[in-house]
Write a protein that holds these residues in place. Structure first.
Motif, PDB file in Angstrom:
ATOM      1  N   ILE A 287       4.022  10.202  -7.097  1.00 20.40           N
ATOM      2  CA  ILE A 287       5.065  10.594  -8.052  1.00 20.40           C
ATOM      3  C   ILE A 287       4.444  10.842  -9.422  1.00 20.40           C
ATOM      4  CG2 ILE A 287       7.085   9.754  -9.318  1.00 20.40           C
ATOM      5  CD1 ILE A 287       7.937   8.356  -6.713  1.00 20.40           C
ATOM      6  N   GLY A 288       3.515   9.998  -9.813  1.00 21.57           N
ATOM      7  CA  GLY A 288       2.829  10.185 -11.084  1.00 21.57           C
ATOM      8  C   GLY A 288       2.009  11.460 -11.112  1.00 21.57           C
ATOM      9  N   ILE A 289       1.291  11.751 -10.046  1.00 15.66           N
ATOM     10  CA  ILE A 289       0.507  12.986  -9.978  1.00 15.66           C
ATOM     11  C   ILE A 289       1.424  14.197 -10.047  1.00 15.66           C
ATOM     12  CG2 ILE A 289      -0.897  14.405  -8.428  1.00 15.66           C
ATOM     13  CD1 ILE A 289      -2.333  11.902  -7.574  1.00 15.66           C
TER      14      ILE A 289
ATOM     15  N   LEU B 275       0.829  -1.210   0.000  1.00 15.30           N
ATOM     16  CA  LEU B 275       0.000   0.000   0.000  1.00 15.30           C
ATOM     17  C   LEU B 275       0.857   1.251   0.000  1.00 15.30           C
ATOM     18  CD1 LEU B 275      -2.800  -1.000   2.519  1.00 15.30           C
ATOM     19  CD2 LEU B 275      -3.067  -0.551   0.088  1.00 15.30           C
ATOM     20  N   PHE B 276       1.891   1.265   0.823  1.00 20.23           N
ATOM     21  CA  PHE B 276       2.784   2.419   0.885  1.00 20.23           C
ATOM     22  C   PHE B 276       3.476   2.644  -0.464  1.00 20.23           C
ATOM     23  CE2 PHE B 276       7.017   4.207   1.703  1.00 20.23           C
ATOM     24  CZ  PHE B 276       6.640   5.432   2.229  1.00 20.23           C
ATOM     25  N   LEU B 277       3.953   1.570  -1.075  1.00 19.65           N
ATOM     26  CA  LEU B 277       4.634   1.690  -2.368  1.00 19.65           C
ATOM     27  C   LEU B 277       3.693   2.200  -3.453  1.00 19.65           C
ATOM     28  CD1 LEU B 277       7.146   1.217  -4.125  1.00 19.65           C
ATOM     29  CD2 LEU B 277       6.329  -1.121  -4.470  1.00 19.65           C
ATOM     30  N   THR B 278       2.473   1.700  -3.479  1.00 19.32           N
ATOM     31  CA  THR B 278       1.545   2.149  -4.515  1.00 19.32           C
ATOM     32  C   THR B 278       1.141   3.603  -4.308  1.00 19.32           C
ATOM     33  OG1 THR B 278      -0.317   1.225  -3.280  1.00 19.32           O
ATOM     34  CG2 THR B 278       0.643  -0.138  -5.000  1.00 19.32           C
ATOM     35  N   VAL B 279       0.957   4.016  -3.063  1.00 23.33           N
ATOM     36  CA  VAL B 279       0.638   5.427  -2.797  1.00 23.33           C
ATOM     37  C   VAL B 279       1.807   6.305  -3.206  1.00 23.33           C
ATOM     38  CG1 VAL B 279       0.235   7.096  -0.947  1.00 23.33           C
ATOM     39  CG2 VAL B 279      -1.078   4.988  -1.022  1.00 23.33           C
TER      40      VAL B 279
ATOM     41  N   PHE C 150       3.023  11.622 -20.180  1.00 28.19           N
ATOM     42  CA  PHE C 150       2.572  10.268 -20.505  1.00 28.19           C
ATOM     43  C   PHE C 150       3.255   9.232 -19.614  1.00 28.19           C
ATOM     44  CE2 PHE C 150       1.185  11.594 -24.917  1.00 28.19           C
ATOM     45  CZ  PHE C 150      -0.153  11.369 -24.659  1.00 28.19           C
ATOM     46  N   MET C 151       4.532   9.414 -19.336  1.00 36.09           N
ATOM     47  CA  MET C 151       5.220   8.473 -18.440  1.00 36.09           C
ATOM     48  C   MET C 151       4.641   8.540 -17.028  1.00 36.09           C
ATOM     49  SD  MET C 151       9.157   8.821 -19.805  1.00 36.09           S
ATOM     50  CE  MET C 151       9.815   8.473 -18.228  1.00 36.09           C
ATOM     51  N   SER C 152       4.269   9.726 -16.580  1.00 31.99           N
ATOM     52  CA  SER C 152       3.676   9.872 -15.250  1.00 31.99           C
ATOM     53  C   SER C 152       2.315   9.198 -15.176  1.00 31.99           C
ATOM     54  CB  SER C 152       3.544  11.353 -14.901  1.00 31.99           C
ATOM     55  OG  SER C 152       4.809  11.966 -14.869  1.00 31.99           O
ATOM     56  N   ILE C 153       1.541   9.299 -16.246  1.00 30.25           N
ATOM     57  CA  ILE C 153       0.250   8.608 -16.284  1.00 30.25           C
ATOM     58  C   ILE C 153       0.460   7.098 -16.231  1.00 30.25           C
ATOM     59  CG2 ILE C 153      -1.753   8.125 -17.745  1.00 30.25           C
ATOM     60  CD1 ILE C 153      -1.575  11.078 -18.645  1.00 30.25           C
TER      61      ILE C 153
END
Length: 107
Positions: free
Chosen positions: A24-26, A15-19, A39-42
C-alpha cells in the motif's frame, strides 16, 4: 502473555499484514501526486517494517528488534518534522504541493 498471543495468531499473519502495508505504501509513493500523501505512504512502509521487526523480535524472544524500532521511530519523527517544514516552504513559494510542480524548482 504477548508471546501467547503471537503463537495464537501466528507469524505468517504478521508477515502477510506487513507485506500488505508495504505494498500500500509503495502504491501511494508511485501513483500519487500530492506530497503529503507521498510522505504518509513512506511512513506506512516504515511502520510495516517496524511491525515486522517487533513480530520477529517477539517470536525469537529477543529485544534487539524492539530497540531498533524505538530508534527508527525517533528518526521517523525527525523526518516528518523536516519534511513538513520543507512542504510549508514549497507551498509558500509555489502555492501548491503537487509533485509535478516541483520540477520548476531546479536552478
Amino acid at each position: 502473555m504477548i508471546d501467547n498471543i503471537l503463537n495464537q495468531i501466528g507469524i505468517e499473519n504478521y508477515l502477510f499484514l506487513t507485506v500488505l502495508l508495504f505494498c500500500i505504501g509503495i502504491f501511494g509513493v508511485l501513483y500519487r501526486r500530492n506530497a503529503i500523501i507521498v510522505f504518509m505512504s513512506i511512513e506506512i512502509m516504515l511502520n510495516a517494517v517496524n511491525l515486522l521487526f517487533v513480530a520477529f523480535s517477539t517470536y525469537h524472544q529477543d529485544a534487539e528488534g524492539q530497540v531498533f524500532v524505538f530508534f527508527s521511530m525517533a528518526v521517523a519523527a525527525a523526518e516528518v518534522a523536516v519534511g513538513l517544514a520543507i512542504l510549508v516552504s514549497v507551498y509558500r513559494n509555489i502555492g501548491s504541493i503537487d509533485i509535478a510542480n516541483l520540477k520548476n524548482l531546479k536552478g
